[in-house]
Scaffold this active site. Structure first.
Site, PDB file in Angstrom:
ATOM      1  N   TYR A 138      19.137   9.744  43.008  1.00 18.10           N
ATOM      2  CA  TYR A 138      18.064  10.587  43.776  1.00 18.10           C
ATOM      3  C   TYR A 138      17.149  11.465  43.640  1.00 18.10           C
ATOM      4  CZ  TYR A 138      22.053   8.659  46.565  1.00 18.10           C
ATOM      5  OH  TYR A 138      22.881   8.285  46.733  1.00 18.10           O
ATOM      6  N   HIS A 177      27.886   5.865  39.529  1.00 15.13           N
ATOM      7  CA  HIS A 177      27.209   5.003  40.627  1.00 15.13           C
ATOM      8  C   HIS A 177      26.886   4.515  41.109  1.00 15.13           C
ATOM      9  CE1 HIS A 177      23.425   6.770  42.744  1.00 15.13           C
ATOM     10  NE2 HIS A 177      24.039   6.003  44.330  1.00 15.13           N
TER      11      HIS A 177
END
Length: 310
Positions: A57, A125
């Protein structure tokens, strides 16, 4: 947990640990650095205590800045991040993770507290890097957990096979967390469990295999993208239920997840929506309307991010 007792301060304990996760969290995927601090600060002022970031992110630093500027004791916050790719060895991967922890805590900066920083949850992730990379990342996270640099570790977008694979080498199994995209008609779990799954949860995508696996292992479910990125805002069923309760479609979807017993992670950079998304405790969706929402399932076609491979 009965609906009458639900509150913004609700925490779900992870068994076999002293970790408790706030049931309502704040997602910051695609929250650009220049707005992320303000968005996180707005969320914390509105009552959120749980923020979810990731290396991918590129806003871990901003999450940490907002947390420190809030004046809220660190012990009352729950901060999550994730690693997407391995570094080439468990030690190199561990260093990548440690960099995130230090970045979030501003460790080493002049205005940083003297004690070592930590995150509450660190995830792999994605399983897409392959078996060797998954092993490398998991071993790095286990080292991070052993040193107290993270309180819990887990995975994201993992299917049943990926989680079973961890048994071959994991010191910690099952993982504390799995964050995947799934949605659907499953009752709130009767018991909290060690393994917490974080899904994209909304009524249009039900991944029954992985959810059944969660139930088998007495798993807490956590939802990312519970608002379906506004792609279903004009759904007739959702609109009719929203009108009935005089709530926004977003508030209905968040409340739906809470009544399922899931941890929910709505995301917005609009202050008014951030504040509205915590206003979900003054009403209850009745059983008939919960069933209507359950019946919206479209299977894998309802996924807007990805369906796991089991």
């Amino acid at each position: 947990m009965s609906s009458a007792k639900r509150a913004l301060t609700d925490l779900l304990p992870l068994p076999n640990s002293n970790v408790k996760i706030p049931q309502l969290g704040f997602g910051i995927y695609q929250s650009k650095p220049e707005v992320c601090v303000n968005s996180c600060s707005t969320a914390l002022r509105a009552g959120y205590r749980h923020i979810d970031s990731a290396q991918f992110y590129r806003n871990e630093t901003e999450m940490g800045v907002a947390a420190r500027q809030s004046g809220i004791p660190r012990s009352e916050l729950f901060l999550t991040t994730k690693i997407l790719s391995a570094g080439g060895s468990p030690e190199k991967t561990y260093q990548k993770c440690l960099e995130s922890v230090k970045k979030i805590g501003a460790e080493g900066e002049s205005d940083s507290p003297g004690s070592p920083s930590y995150v509450d949850l660190f995830l792999i992730h994605s399983p897409s890097a392959g078996s060797a990379a998954r092993k490398e990342m998991w071993q790095a996270l286990e080292k991070l957990e052993a040193e107290g640099r993270t309180k819990a570790i887990g995975v994201s977008n993992f299917g049943v096979g990926h989680i079973e694979e961890l048994k071959e080498y994991a010191r910690i199994w099952p993982p504390h967390i799995n964050q995947i995209e799934v949605s659907g008609a499953y009752p709130a779990l009767k018991r909290l469990a060690l393994l917490t799954f974080i899904f994209q949860l909304h009524p249009w995508n039900q991944q029954r295999t992985i959810v059944d696996y969660c139930n088998e292992h007495k798993i807490i479910i956590e939802a990312y993208c519970p608002l379906v990125r506004n792609q279903k805002a004009h759904d007739e069923t959702l609109l009719s239920i929203s009108k009935k309760y005089d709530k926004t479609t977003a508030q209905v979807l968040i409340r739906y997840g809470l009544q399922k017993g899931w941890v929910s992670l709505p995301k917005s950079d609009t202050p008014s929506r951030i504040e509205a998304n915590v206003d979900v405790y003054g009403f209850e969706i009745d059983d008939t309307d919960m069933t209507k929402l359950d019946d919206l399932d479209q299977g894998p076609a309802g996924a807007i991010v990805q369906a796991v491979k089991n």
